[in-house]
Write an enzyme that holds these catalytic residues in place. Structure first.
Site, PDB file in Angstrom:
ATOM      1  N   TYR A  14       3.731  -5.367   9.525  1.00  0.00           N
ATOM      2  CA  TYR A  14       3.496  -3.752   9.662  1.00  0.00           C
ATOM      3  C   TYR A  14       4.591  -3.088  10.322  1.00  0.00           C
ATOM      4  CZ  TYR A  14      -1.120  -3.975   7.987  1.00  0.00           C
ATOM      5  OH  TYR A  14      -2.318  -4.264   7.090  1.00  0.00           O
ATOM      6  N   HIS A  42       1.019  -1.256  -0.018  1.00  0.00           N
ATOM      7  CA  HIS A  42       0.044  -0.022   0.060  1.00  0.00           C
ATOM      8  C   HIS A  42       0.964   1.036   0.008  1.00  0.00           C
ATOM      9  CE1 HIS A  42      -3.633  -2.316   0.846  1.00  0.00           C
ATOM     10  NE2 HIS A  42      -2.686  -3.215   1.543  1.00  0.00           N
TER      11      HIS A  42
END
Length: 358
Positions: A334, A66
């Protein structure tokens, strides 16, 4: 018979050092296992992020997935309808500030907006009591796979061939043949088209969570934000415009705030909470928890979302993680991606190192 005078003497200093050394060895072994150093074949966050980099390339200072996105900010106006199911203050009839990010999947921050049919929407709710709720949602009804290992195998299968620069169709076919759980996603993606606007998309959390009410009872839930704007034909802009989504967002915001409704679906008996590839029946009870209002947008390199890790396991009191194995894997991956990109930003020419990264 033991001498009482000797039994009360303090232990020899070497004894204490031995306990400390043993503790250090145990901790080192634990960290070694967690990092994959003592189990090189075990799946680790580093291997997942390395795989994403091999698929998309390395763009210093950007997220490993992303990567292309835009920051947004606004607030969430709770309706009170979800308060019977969660004791979190965010679901009361209050206004909670949010910092969000629209983005495209993939690690290339320069990819054309029409290159994929999926858009993502991440949010951080900043509750008045100092707690946070972070969530990452996608514009698809189900996830591709159910486990971290399967996700890694998909990343490996999608690695570009050195000769063509594109994934090997045979390798991808073999992966999907070995993972029939991907069937619902494949059926969706065959007819999905890149939308012409972030604003007209619905975004689903996909993973299950638990709401915890005032009595301590847990309720399995999934959530989705559904837009009020519906004027997107889903065909995209004129050919040659690879960055139309950010421009469309700015034009819409210039006309006024953009709104979504946070719809929370309550699981029924037997509905899976550990498999994001499976939908729940359409007749499950759903409550409108409130209205998400986005008021402004900024470029991601200078906006408030830049330094946020949208870890979906950062939750306020009243929301808990489920047994979905993807949640812990997302959190760990993440974190690895965040450390890489913020470390790279610190060394980019002319880039200041923000206080909150120190």
């Amino acid at each position: 018979m033991p001498d009482p005078s000797r039994s009360s003497a303090p232990p020899h200093p070497w004894w204490r050092w031995a306990i400390i050394a043993a503790a250090v060895i145990v901790l080192a072994a634990a960290f070694g296992y967690a990092g994959g150093w003592l189990a090189p074949d075990r799946l680790t966050p580093r291997r997942i992020i390395d795989g994403l980099q091999q698929d998309s390339g390395v763009y210093p200072g950007y997220r490993r997935n992303h990567a292309k996105g835009v920051c947004v900010a606004g607030y969430f106006e709770g309706s009170g309808a979800a308060a019977p199911y969660s004791r979190s203050a965010v679901f009361g009839q209050v206004r909670t500030p949010v910092v969000g990010r629209f983005a495209l999947p993939g690690g290339n921050p320069y990819a054309p907006d029409s290159s994929v049919p999926i858009r993502s929407f991440a949010l951080r709710f900043n509750l008045a009591n100092g707690q946070q709720w972070r969530t990452g949602m996608n514009s698809m009804p189900v996830f591709l796979v159910a486990t971290p290992q399967a996700f890694y195998e998909q990343v490996e299968a999608g690695r570009p061939d050195l000769a063509t620069g594109k994934p090997d169709p045979k390798r991808m076919a073999a992966f999907f043949a070995a993972h029939p759980e991907s069937g619902p996603f494949l059926a969706w993606v065959k007819t999905a088209k890149p939308s012409a606007s972030y604003v007209t998309e619905s975004y689903s959390g996909l993973n299950a969570f638990y709401f915890v009410d005032a009595q301590g009872q847990r309720h399995a839930v999934r959530w989705q934000v559904v837009p009020e704007a519906r004027d997107d034909a889903g065909t995209g802009p004129a050919a040659g415009d690879g960055d139309y989504l950010a421009g469309d967002l700015q034009r819409r915001l210039a006309q006024g705030p953009q709104r979504w409704h946070l719809m929370v679906t309550l699981a029924g008996p037997g509905d899976p909470t550990n498999d994001a590839t499976k939908t729940w029946p359409a007749d499950r009870a759903t409550v409108d928890a409130g209205t998400l209002v986005i008021e402004r947008a900024q470029p991601q390199d200078s906006g408030p979302c830049r330094d946020i890790n949208y870890d979906p396991t950062v939750l306020p009191d009243g929301i808990e993680v489920s047994d979905d194995p993807l949640l812990a894997a997302r959190s760990a991956a993440y974190a690895d991606s965040y450390l890489r990109r913020t470390g790279e930003e610190a060394h980019l020419p002319g880039t200041a190192h923000p206080e909150d990264k120190r």
